[in-house]
Design a protein around this motif. Structure first.
Motif, PDB file in Angstrom:
ATOM      1  N   GLN A 137      62.686 -18.127 -17.441  1.00  0.00           N
ATOM      2  CA  GLN A 137      64.102 -18.479 -17.358  1.00  0.00           C
ATOM      3  C   GLN A 137      64.922 -17.313 -16.823  1.00  0.00           C
ATOM      4  O   GLN A 137      65.801 -17.491 -15.986  1.00  0.00           O
ATOM      5  CB  GLN A 137      64.624 -18.914 -18.729  1.00  0.00           C
ATOM      6  CG  GLN A 137      66.036 -19.465 -18.686  1.00  0.00           C
ATOM      7  CD  GLN A 137      66.130 -20.784 -17.949  1.00  0.00           C
ATOM      8  OE1 GLN A 137      65.272 -21.648 -18.119  1.00  0.00           O
ATOM      9  NE2 GLN A 137      67.147 -20.950 -17.134  1.00  0.00           N
ATOM     10  N   PHE A 138      64.630 -16.094 -17.293  1.00  0.00           N
ATOM     11  CA  PHE A 138      65.365 -14.928 -16.809  1.00  0.00           C
ATOM     12  C   PHE A 138      65.143 -14.737 -15.307  1.00  0.00           C
ATOM     13  O   PHE A 138      66.096 -14.522 -14.549  1.00  0.00           O
ATOM     14  CB  PHE A 138      64.951 -13.652 -17.546  1.00  0.00           C
ATOM     15  CG  PHE A 138      65.563 -12.421 -16.941  1.00  0.00           C
ATOM     16  CD1 PHE A 138      66.884 -12.094 -17.205  1.00  0.00           C
ATOM     17  CD2 PHE A 138      64.835 -11.609 -16.082  1.00  0.00           C
ATOM     18  CE1 PHE A 138      67.474 -10.973 -16.619  1.00  0.00           C
ATOM     19  CE2 PHE A 138      65.413 -10.491 -15.492  1.00  0.00           C
ATOM     20  CZ  PHE A 138      66.730 -10.175 -15.769  1.00  0.00           C
ATOM     21  N   ILE A 139      63.892 -14.805 -14.872  1.00  0.00           N
ATOM     22  CA  ILE A 139      63.579 -14.625 -13.449  1.00  0.00           C
ATOM     23  C   ILE A 139      64.280 -15.697 -12.633  1.00  0.00           C
ATOM     24  O   ILE A 139      64.911 -15.415 -11.609  1.00  0.00           O
ATOM     25  CB  ILE A 139      62.055 -14.610 -13.225  1.00  0.00           C
ATOM     26  CG1 ILE A 139      61.441 -13.353 -13.853  1.00  0.00           C
ATOM     27  CG2 ILE A 139      61.723 -14.692 -11.739  1.00  0.00           C
ATOM     28  CD1 ILE A 139      59.922 -13.360 -13.914  1.00  0.00           C
ATOM     29  N   ARG A 194      61.010  -8.988  -6.457  1.00  0.00           N
ATOM     30  CA  ARG A 194      61.752  -7.802  -6.000  1.00  0.00           C
ATOM     31  C   ARG A 194      62.186  -7.963  -4.539  1.00  0.00           C
ATOM     32  O   ARG A 194      63.316  -7.621  -4.177  1.00  0.00           O
ATOM     33  CB  ARG A 194      60.893  -6.557  -6.145  1.00  0.00           C
ATOM     34  CG  ARG A 194      60.641  -6.150  -7.576  1.00  0.00           C
ATOM     35  CD  ARG A 194      59.802  -4.867  -7.657  1.00  0.00           C
ATOM     36  NE  ARG A 194      59.286  -4.691  -8.980  1.00  0.00           N
ATOM     37  CZ  ARG A 194      58.027  -4.923  -9.346  1.00  0.00           C
ATOM     38  NH1 ARG A 194      57.135  -5.313  -8.461  1.00  0.00           N
ATOM     39  NH2 ARG A 194      57.640  -4.738 -10.593  1.00  0.00           N
ATOM     40  N   ARG A 195      61.292  -8.475  -3.718  1.00  0.00           N
ATOM     41  CA  ARG A 195      61.584  -8.653  -2.299  1.00  0.00           C
ATOM     42  C   ARG A 195      62.722  -9.656  -2.098  1.00  0.00           C
ATOM     43  O   ARG A 195      63.663  -9.403  -1.335  1.00  0.00           O
ATOM     44  CB  ARG A 195      60.335  -9.124  -1.553  1.00  0.00           C
ATOM     45  CG  ARG A 195      60.525  -9.263  -0.045  1.00  0.00           C
ATOM     46  CD  ARG A 195      59.293  -9.823   0.648  1.00  0.00           C
ATOM     47  NE  ARG A 195      58.893 -11.131   0.159  1.00  0.00           N
ATOM     48  CZ  ARG A 195      59.496 -12.292   0.483  1.00  0.00           C
ATOM     49  NH1 ARG A 195      60.536 -12.285   1.298  1.00  0.00           N
ATOM     50  NH2 ARG A 195      59.060 -13.437   0.009  1.00  0.00           N
ATOM     51  N   ALA A 225      69.681  -9.749  -1.509  1.00  0.00           N
ATOM     52  CA  ALA A 225      71.026 -10.075  -1.966  1.00  0.00           C
ATOM     53  C   ALA A 225      71.707  -9.000  -2.804  1.00  0.00           C
ATOM     54  O   ALA A 225      72.924  -9.037  -2.973  1.00  0.00           O
ATOM     55  CB  ALA A 225      70.980 -11.371  -2.780  1.00  0.00           C
ATOM     56  N   VAL A 226      70.944  -8.059  -3.347  1.00  0.00           N
ATOM     57  CA  VAL A 226      71.544  -7.056  -4.226  1.00  0.00           C
ATOM     58  C   VAL A 226      71.097  -5.655  -3.818  1.00  0.00           C
ATOM     59  O   VAL A 226      70.178  -5.486  -3.025  1.00  0.00           O
ATOM     60  CB  VAL A 226      71.179  -7.314  -5.719  1.00  0.00           C
ATOM     61  CG1 VAL A 226      71.710  -8.666  -6.172  1.00  0.00           C
ATOM     62  CG2 VAL A 226      69.701  -7.225  -5.962  1.00  0.00           C
ATOM     63  N   THR A 227      71.726  -4.663  -4.410  1.00  0.00           N
ATOM     64  CA  THR A 227      71.397  -3.274  -4.106  1.00  0.00           C
ATOM     65  C   THR A 227      70.040  -2.905  -4.697  1.00  0.00           C
ATOM     66  O   THR A 227      69.576  -3.550  -5.650  1.00  0.00           O
ATOM     67  CB  THR A 227      72.455  -2.320  -4.688  1.00  0.00           C
ATOM     68  OG1 THR A 227      72.385  -2.384  -6.114  1.00  0.00           O
ATOM     69  CG2 THR A 227      73.852  -2.666  -4.202  1.00  0.00           C
ATOM     70  N   VAL A 246      68.077  -4.353  -8.070  1.00  0.00           N
ATOM     71  CA  VAL A 246      66.706  -4.870  -8.024  1.00  0.00           C
ATOM     72  C   VAL A 246      65.868  -4.174  -9.094  1.00  0.00           C
ATOM     73  O   VAL A 246      65.138  -4.818  -9.842  1.00  0.00           O
ATOM     74  CB  VAL A 246      66.067  -4.675  -6.632  1.00  0.00           C
ATOM     75  CG1 VAL A 246      64.585  -5.004  -6.658  1.00  0.00           C
ATOM     76  CG2 VAL A 246      66.774  -5.528  -5.591  1.00  0.00           C
ATOM     77  N   THR A 247      65.995  -2.866  -9.185  1.00  0.00           N
ATOM     78  CA  THR A 247      65.238  -2.095 -10.177  1.00  0.00           C
ATOM     79  C   THR A 247      65.599  -2.536 -11.592  1.00  0.00           C
ATOM     80  O   THR A 247      64.720  -2.770 -12.426  1.00  0.00           O
ATOM     81  CB  THR A 247      65.501  -0.586 -10.000  1.00  0.00           C
ATOM     82  OG1 THR A 247      65.088  -0.216  -8.677  1.00  0.00           O
ATOM     83  CG2 THR A 247      64.745   0.228 -11.024  1.00  0.00           C
ATOM     84  N   ALA A 248      66.889  -2.669 -11.868  1.00  0.00           N
ATOM     85  CA  ALA A 248      67.328  -3.057 -13.220  1.00  0.00           C
ATOM     86  C   ALA A 248      66.833  -4.457 -13.583  1.00  0.00           C
ATOM     87  O   ALA A 248      66.308  -4.672 -14.687  1.00  0.00           O
ATOM     88  CB  ALA A 248      68.844  -2.992 -13.313  1.00  0.00           C
ATOM     89  N   LEU A 249      66.978  -5.413 -12.674  1.00  0.00           N
ATOM     90  CA  LEU A 249      66.528  -6.782 -12.947  1.00  0.00           C
ATOM     91  C   LEU A 249      65.013  -6.846 -13.080  1.00  0.00           C
ATOM     92  O   LEU A 249      64.476  -7.533 -13.952  1.00  0.00           O
ATOM     93  CB  LEU A 249      67.016  -7.728 -11.848  1.00  0.00           C
ATOM     94  CG  LEU A 249      68.523  -7.986 -11.818  1.00  0.00           C
ATOM     95  CD1 LEU A 249      68.932  -8.671 -10.530  1.00  0.00           C
ATOM     96  CD2 LEU A 249      68.942  -8.800 -13.030  1.00  0.00           C
ATOM     97  N   SER A 250      64.328  -6.106 -12.240  1.00  0.00           N
ATOM     98  CA  SER A 250      62.873  -6.079 -12.289  1.00  0.00           C
ATOM     99  C   SER A 250      62.373  -5.476 -13.599  1.00  0.00           C
ATOM    100  O   SER A 250      61.416  -5.976 -14.205  1.00  0.00           O
ATOM    101  CB  SER A 250      62.337  -5.292 -11.096  1.00  0.00           C
ATOM    102  OG  SER A 250      60.943  -5.267 -11.112  1.00  0.00           O
ATOM    103  N   GLN A 251      63.017  -4.419 -14.038  1.00  0.00           N
ATOM    104  CA  GLN A 251      62.619  -3.799 -15.309  1.00  0.00           C
ATOM    105  C   GLN A 251      62.836  -4.753 -16.473  1.00  0.00           C
ATOM    106  O   GLN A 251      62.008  -4.840 -17.378  1.00  0.00           O
ATOM    107  CB  GLN A 251      63.392  -2.497 -15.539  1.00  0.00           C
ATOM    108  CG  GLN A 251      62.922  -1.373 -14.663  1.00  0.00           C
ATOM    109  CD  GLN A 251      63.785  -0.123 -14.784  1.00  0.00           C
ATOM    110  OE1 GLN A 251      64.890  -0.147 -15.314  1.00  0.00           O
ATOM    111  NE2 GLN A 251      63.264   0.990 -14.273  1.00  0.00           N
ATOM    112  N   ARG A 252      63.941  -5.488 -16.443  1.00  0.00           N
ATOM    113  CA  ARG A 252      64.201  -6.474 -17.502  1.00  0.00           C
ATOM    114  C   ARG A 252      63.132  -7.571 -17.471  1.00  0.00           C
ATOM    115  O   ARG A 252      62.618  -7.977 -18.525  1.00  0.00           O
ATOM    116  CB  ARG A 252      65.604  -7.068 -17.310  1.00  0.00           C
ATOM    117  CG  ARG A 252      65.919  -8.192 -18.262  1.00  0.00           C
ATOM    118  CD  ARG A 252      66.187  -7.669 -19.666  1.00  0.00           C
ATOM    119  NE  ARG A 252      66.593  -8.777 -20.489  1.00  0.00           N
ATOM    120  CZ  ARG A 252      66.124  -9.001 -21.704  1.00  0.00           C
ATOM    121  NH1 ARG A 252      65.284  -8.167 -22.242  1.00  0.00           N
ATOM    122  NH2 ARG A 252      66.517 -10.036 -22.393  1.00  0.00           N
ATOM    123  N   ALA A 253      62.771  -8.032 -16.299  1.00  0.00           N
ATOM    124  CA  ALA A 253      61.725  -9.053 -16.168  1.00  0.00           C
ATOM    125  C   ALA A 253      60.386  -8.509 -16.691  1.00  0.00           C
ATOM    126  O   ALA A 253      59.659  -9.213 -17.415  1.00  0.00           O
ATOM    127  CB  ALA A 253      61.582  -9.493 -14.721  1.00  0.00           C
TER     128      ALA A 253
END
Length: 167
Positions: A103-105, A141-142, A147-149, A153-160
């Motif tokens: 759901q988060f992804i 990530r790709r 769409a984002v900086t 990407v790093t922050a969202l990826s780490q949360r995932a």
């Protein structure tokens, strides 16, 4: 439909995403996937206006019992997590760690890419294991990178990754 109403997926709606029993059209399916119990009808209209008559699509999903559109004001709904809002609307099953990660992804990609995320969300639907989600992370990530900086990407990826690690 009230602008302040907050649509949530019903148990049938969550099941439909995986099972595809209702033979939904692409526009209905995309809208069903994007509904997370946190956005108002107004926000959904703005975000998915290019699909055409969003109210009609929402009504079709509600008629098929795939979503519940309660007329709750946006402010209280925004203070409740998507899972809690789903629980309040009648869905009593707790989300598993894999469902939370998926759901988060899904939500993060749809939030940042809108309609362009549709094909990626179909891939998320097919991820039923920790390994499948881990395999999807490079593409996640790709896709986000369009769409984002890089920092986002790093922050969202780490949360995932943290959510996946809990599986």
């Amino acid at each position: 439909m009230l602008d302040t109403a907050v649509p949530v997926k019903t148990a049938s709606g969550r099941s439909e995403i995986a099972d595809r029993r209702h033979a939904l059209g692409a526009r209905q399916r995309m809208l069903l996937i994007a509904i997370n119990g946190e956005q108002t009808v107004r926000e959904i209209r703005e975000r998915f206006g290019s699909l055409g008559d969003v109210d009609m699509l929402l009504a079709e999903l509600a008629t098929a019992d795939l979503i519940d559109v309660a007329g709750t004001p946006a402010a209280p709904a925004a203070t409740v997590s998507g899972r809690a809002a789903a629980t309040q609307s009648g869905a009593s099953e707790p989300e598993s760690p894999i469902a939370q990660a998926r759901q988060f992804i899904n939500d993060s990609v749809v939030a940042h890419l809108g309609l362009r995320a549709f094909l990626f969300t179909l891939k998320i639907e097919r991820c039923y294991s920790k390994d499948a989600l881990l395999d999807l992370l490079p593409e996640y990530r790709r896709v986000l990178g369009k769409a984002v900086t890089p920092a986002e990407v790093t922050a969202l990826s780490q949360r995932a990754e943290l959510l996946i690690a809990r599986i």
